[in-house]
Design an enzyme around this catalytic site. Structure first.
Site: not given
Ligand code: EPU
Length: 323
Positions: A188, A246, A317
């Site tokens: 990520r 998410c 995230e």
């Protein structure tokens, strides 16, 4: 989070902004209009750039004035605090693309896509043109620039798998193409090299476009596979509700964030208008009236409870920006 908004732009900078954007700059623009969570206070100034030239002029001018800016794409992985953002928010989303396809032999193609292009649009364009490689990204919202920056990915693949090079813009106004091998991708995250001589903490390097290497395949087969992937995703994730995807990264080992939160019995837990999805525990959804503070408080409580029960520290995230 609450607090007074800090005004950082002086009258001269405001005049310059009006001039350089032909009057399109907006002040006190609610960021709730530009985030998929539909929360967030005002941006002191907000500009939707219309072209690469305008972007270069804007960024280099702001850097010279030492005026801070933040770049946003689709706002789909973003929480803007309720107090809003000081300085200039540059939105790349309407800087719509060109998606230029060039053949590389008979089996491959190179596709150059502007950062502001919607990722779903890029995926469907690739499929329609019989180009394989983007199916992993089906159902991920946001822009191509955001997806590169966040190294978007699923169990089916990562954007770093198909990326060939990126074009970046430094605050000095210099553009540089950087090949895949010189980029450092992690889970990520893409770490962009900083340009020498750029000394202000608030000045970012911007991804202007990405070049992808895709493989020729039958468009009908690709479309069929895509339908299956999208159905699967709709079944597992609350895709039609307001969220930022998410909320926490998966820990590097052991159970996923969704499993841990679920095992703590937290699905359906609410703070204000923010609720932990009953479909997927690693999603927070805005039931309609959420504030950024509700979402951040819910995230804090999820982290605390998971830490107490499993001794795992969940890392967000989503990116949080604002005063
Ligand atoms: N699970 C639960 N309860 C839940 C949710 C999931 O027990 O409420 C379990 C599932 O049963 C499964 C495991 O957790 O055994 C993994 O779940 P899932 O396949 O949904 O994948 P994930 O690890 O939760 C990751 C990415 C998603 C991506 C999916 C599909 C992260 C943080 N999430 O989710 O990405 O869509 O895989 O490939 O890496 C995003 O980044 O915004 C995102 C949604």
């Amino acid at each position: 989070m609450t607090g007074m908004k800090k005004a950082l732009l002086d009258a001269e900078t405001r005049r310059w902004l009006a001039d350089i954007t032909s009057g399109r700059v907006r002040y006190d623009e609610p960021m709730s209009l530009h985030t998929s969570f539909r929360v967030g206070g005002p941006a002191e100034a907000f500009v939707e750039v219309k072209s690469a030239d305008e972007l270069v002029a804007l960024v280099s001018g702001l850097a010279v004035k030492d005026a801070p800016y933040h770049v946003v794409g689709g706002g789909t992985n973003l929480i803007v605090t309720d107090a809003g953002i000081s300085g200039v928010v540059i939105c790349l989303k309407p800087y719509i693309s060109d998606m230029v396809i060039e053949d590389v032999g008979s089996s491959h193609a190179r596709v150059t896509v502007s950062a502001g292009t919607s990722l779903p649009l890029f995926c469907s364009h690739a499929i329609r043109n019989g180009l394989k490689g983007m199916n992993f990204a089906l159902g991920i919202p946001g822009t191509v620039g955001g997806a590169i920056r966040m190294n978007a990915g699923t169990a089916l693949g990562w954007i770093s798998d198909v990326l060939d090079s990126i074009l970046v813009l430094y605050p000095s106004g210099r553009l540089e193409r950087i090949g895949r091998n010189s980029l450092s991708f992690s889970y990520r995250k893409l770490t962009l090299p900083q340009s020498f001589g750029e000394n202000s903490f608030s000045h970012e390097t911007i991804i202007v476009s990405g070049r992808f290497s895709l493989v020729r395949e039958n468009a009908i087969d690709l479309k069929q596979a895509a339908g299956e992937i999208l159905r699967n995703r709709k079944h597992r994730q609350p895709m039609s509700l307001l969220s930022a995807g998410c909320i926490f990264k998966n820990p590097s080992t052991g159970k996923t964030a969704g499993e841990l939160i679920d095992l703590c019995g937290l699905k359906g837990r609410k703070i204000g208008g923010a609720e932990i999805s009953i479909k997927h525990a690693n999603f927070i959804v805005n039931t309609g009236s959420a504030t950024a503070a509700d979402i951040l408080a819910l995230m804090d409580s999820m982290r605390q409870i998971v830490d107490q029960q499993f001794h795992v520290n969940l890392e967000p995230e989503v990116i949080v920006i604002g005063n």
